[in-house]
Design a protein around this motif. Structure first.
Motif, short mmCIF file in Angstrom:
data_model
loop_
_atom_site.label_atom_id
_atom_site.label_comp_id
_atom_site.label_asym_id
_atom_site.label_seq_id
_atom_site.Cartn_x
_atom_site.Cartn_y
_atom_site.Cartn_z
N PHE A 20 0.87 -1.18 0.00
CA PHE A 20 0.00 0.00 0.00
C PHE A 20 0.91 1.23 0.00
CE2 PHE A 20 -2.63 -3.26 1.95
CZ PHE A 20 -3.83 -3.10 1.30
N PHE A 21 0.77 2.06 -1.02
CA PHE A 21 1.53 3.31 -1.10
C PHE A 21 0.55 4.43 -0.82
CE2 PHE A 21 3.91 0.28 -3.54
CZ PHE A 21 5.22 0.58 -3.23
N LEU A 22 0.76 5.11 0.30
CA LEU A 22 -0.15 6.17 0.72
C LEU A 22 0.48 7.53 0.45
CD1 LEU A 22 -1.26 4.66 4.15
CD2 LEU A 22 -2.22 4.25 1.87
N TYR A 23 -0.31 8.41 -0.14
CA TYR A 23 0.15 9.75 -0.51
C TYR A 23 -0.74 10.80 0.13
CZ TYR A 23 2.91 7.48 -4.13
OH TYR A 23 3.82 6.70 -4.80
N LEU A 24 -0.11 11.89 0.56
CA LEU A 24 -0.87 13.02 1.08
C LEU A 24 -1.69 13.59 -0.08
CD1 LEU A 24 -1.11 14.37 3.82
CD2 LEU A 24 0.62 16.00 3.10
N PRO A 25 -3.00 13.78 0.10
CA PRO A 25 -3.82 14.27 -1.00
C PRO A 25 -3.45 15.70 -1.41
CG PRO A 25 -5.19 13.65 0.89
CD PRO A 25 -3.77 13.52 1.31
N PRO A 26 -3.59 16.02 -2.70
CA PRO A 26 -3.36 17.41 -3.13
C PRO A 26 -4.48 18.32 -2.62
CG PRO A 26 -4.17 16.07 -4.96
CD PRO A 26 -3.96 15.15 -3.81
N LYS A 27 -4.27 19.61 -2.71
CA LYS A 27 -5.27 20.58 -2.20
C LYS A 27 -6.64 20.41 -2.86
CE LYS A 27 -2.52 23.45 0.35
NZ LYS A 27 -1.95 22.44 1.23
N ASN A 28 -6.64 20.05 -4.15
CA ASN A 28 -7.91 19.93 -4.87
C ASN A 28 -8.49 18.51 -4.81
OD1 ASN A 28 -6.11 18.58 -6.50
ND2 ASN A 28 -6.76 19.55 -8.40
N TRP A 29 -8.16 17.76 -3.77
CA TRP A 29 -8.62 16.38 -3.64
C TRP A 29 -9.99 16.31 -3.00
CZ3 TRP A 29 -9.54 13.38 0.83
CH2 TRP A 29 -9.70 12.01 0.60
N TRP A 30 -10.74 15.28 -3.31
CA TRP A 30 -11.99 14.96 -2.63
C TRP A 30 -12.07 13.45 -2.46
CZ3 TRP A 30 -11.49 16.93 -7.52
CH2 TRP A 30 -11.81 16.07 -8.57
N PRO A 31 -12.81 12.97 -1.45
CA PRO A 31 -12.93 11.52 -1.25
C PRO A 31 -13.45 10.83 -2.50
CG PRO A 31 -13.78 12.69 0.65
CD PRO A 31 -13.51 13.72 -0.41
N GLY A 32 -12.79 9.78 -2.91
CA GLY A 32 -13.17 9.07 -4.12
C GLY A 32 -12.27 9.39 -5.30
N LYS A 33 -11.51 10.49 -5.19
CA LYS A 33 -10.56 10.83 -6.26
C LYS A 33 -9.29 10.01 -6.04
CE LYS A 33 -8.10 14.62 -8.48
NZ LYS A 33 -7.80 16.05 -8.48
N GLU A 34 -8.98 9.11 -6.98
CA GLU A 34 -7.85 8.20 -6.83
C GLU A 34 -6.57 8.79 -7.41
OE1 GLU A 34 -8.31 5.77 -4.96
OE2 GLU A 34 -10.47 5.49 -5.06
N LYS A 35 -5.44 8.23 -6.97
CA LYS A 35 -4.13 8.67 -7.47
C LYS A 35 -3.82 7.93 -8.76
CE LYS A 35 0.73 9.28 -6.42
NZ LYS A 35 0.84 10.46 -7.25
N VAL A 36 -4.10 8.58 -9.88
CA VAL A 36 -3.86 7.98 -11.19
C VAL A 36 -2.63 8.60 -11.87
CG1 VAL A 36 -6.24 7.25 -11.55
CG2 VAL A 36 -5.53 9.54 -12.27
N THR A 37 -1.88 9.40 -11.12
CA THR A 37 -0.67 10.02 -11.65
C THR A 37 0.52 9.11 -11.37
OG1 THR A 37 -0.38 11.22 -9.58
CG2 THR A 37 -1.59 12.34 -11.32
N LYS A 76 -2.09 2.32 -4.85
CA LYS A 76 -1.68 3.71 -4.60
C LYS A 76 -2.94 4.43 -4.13
CE LYS A 76 -0.81 4.92 -8.81
NZ LYS A 76 -0.34 5.68 -9.99
N LEU A 77 -2.85 5.04 -2.97
CA LEU A 77 -4.03 5.69 -2.39
C LEU A 77 -3.66 7.04 -1.80
CD1 LEU A 77 -5.24 2.57 -0.39
CD2 LEU A 77 -6.25 3.40 -2.52
N TYR A 78 -4.60 7.96 -1.88
CA TYR A 78 -4.45 9.20 -1.11
C TYR A 78 -4.91 8.92 0.31
CZ TYR A 78 -3.72 11.91 -5.36
OH TYR A 78 -3.21 12.43 -6.52
#
Length: 108
Positions: A20-37, A76-78
Motif C-alpha cells: 500500500f503506497f499512501l500519498y498526502l492528497p493534493p489541495k484539490n482532492w476529494w474523497p473518491g478521487k484516486e491517485k492515477v498520476t 496507490k491511495l491518497y
C-alpha cells in the motif's frame, strides 16, 4: 523473540507481497478521487521487491531472490494522514513432492 524472527530470513520459499503506497492528497482532492498520476504501481512494487532482496545495497534480505514472489498486490491511495509505504509479506512453506505409497500387501 526478535532474534527468532530474524532467523526466518532470508526466506527460501514462495512469497506473496502486498503493498500500500499512501500519498498526502493534493489541495484539490476529494474523497473518491484516486491517485492515477505517476509513479506507476508496477514501478513502485519493483522498488519494494528490489529493496527487500539481499542484493540491494543495505537491503533487508527478506528472501533469497525476487523470483520467489508468486503473487503481488499493489495499491496507490491518497490518505489524509500522510505519506507511507505499508508492505506485508506472506511466507509460504515449501512443499515436498509427495511420495508414492505402495498399495496392497507387501510381497515378501
Amino acid at each position: 523473540s526478535h532474534q527468532q524472527l530474524l532467523g526466518l530470513f532470508p526466506w527460501s520459499g514462495p512469497v506473496i507481497m502486498q503493498n500500500f503506497f499512501l500519498y498526502l492528497p493534493p489541495k484539490n482532492w476529494w474523497p473518491g478521487k484516486e491517485k492515477v498520476t505517476t509513479p506507476d504501481d508496477d514501478n513502485l512494487a519493483k522498488q519494494v521487491a528490489d529493496a527487500l532482496s539481499p542484493k540491494a545495497k543495505g537491503g533487508f534480505g527478506a528472501y533469497e531472490d525476487d523470483r520467489q514472489i508468486i503473487a503481488r498486490t499493489t495499491m496507490k491511495l491518497y490518505h489524509t494522514k500522510g505519506d507511507a509505504v505499508i508492505t506485508s509479506l506472506y511466507l509460504l512453506e515449501t512443499v515436498d513432492k509427495p511420495r508414492k505409497r505402495k498399495n496392497g500387501p507387501s510381497k515378501t
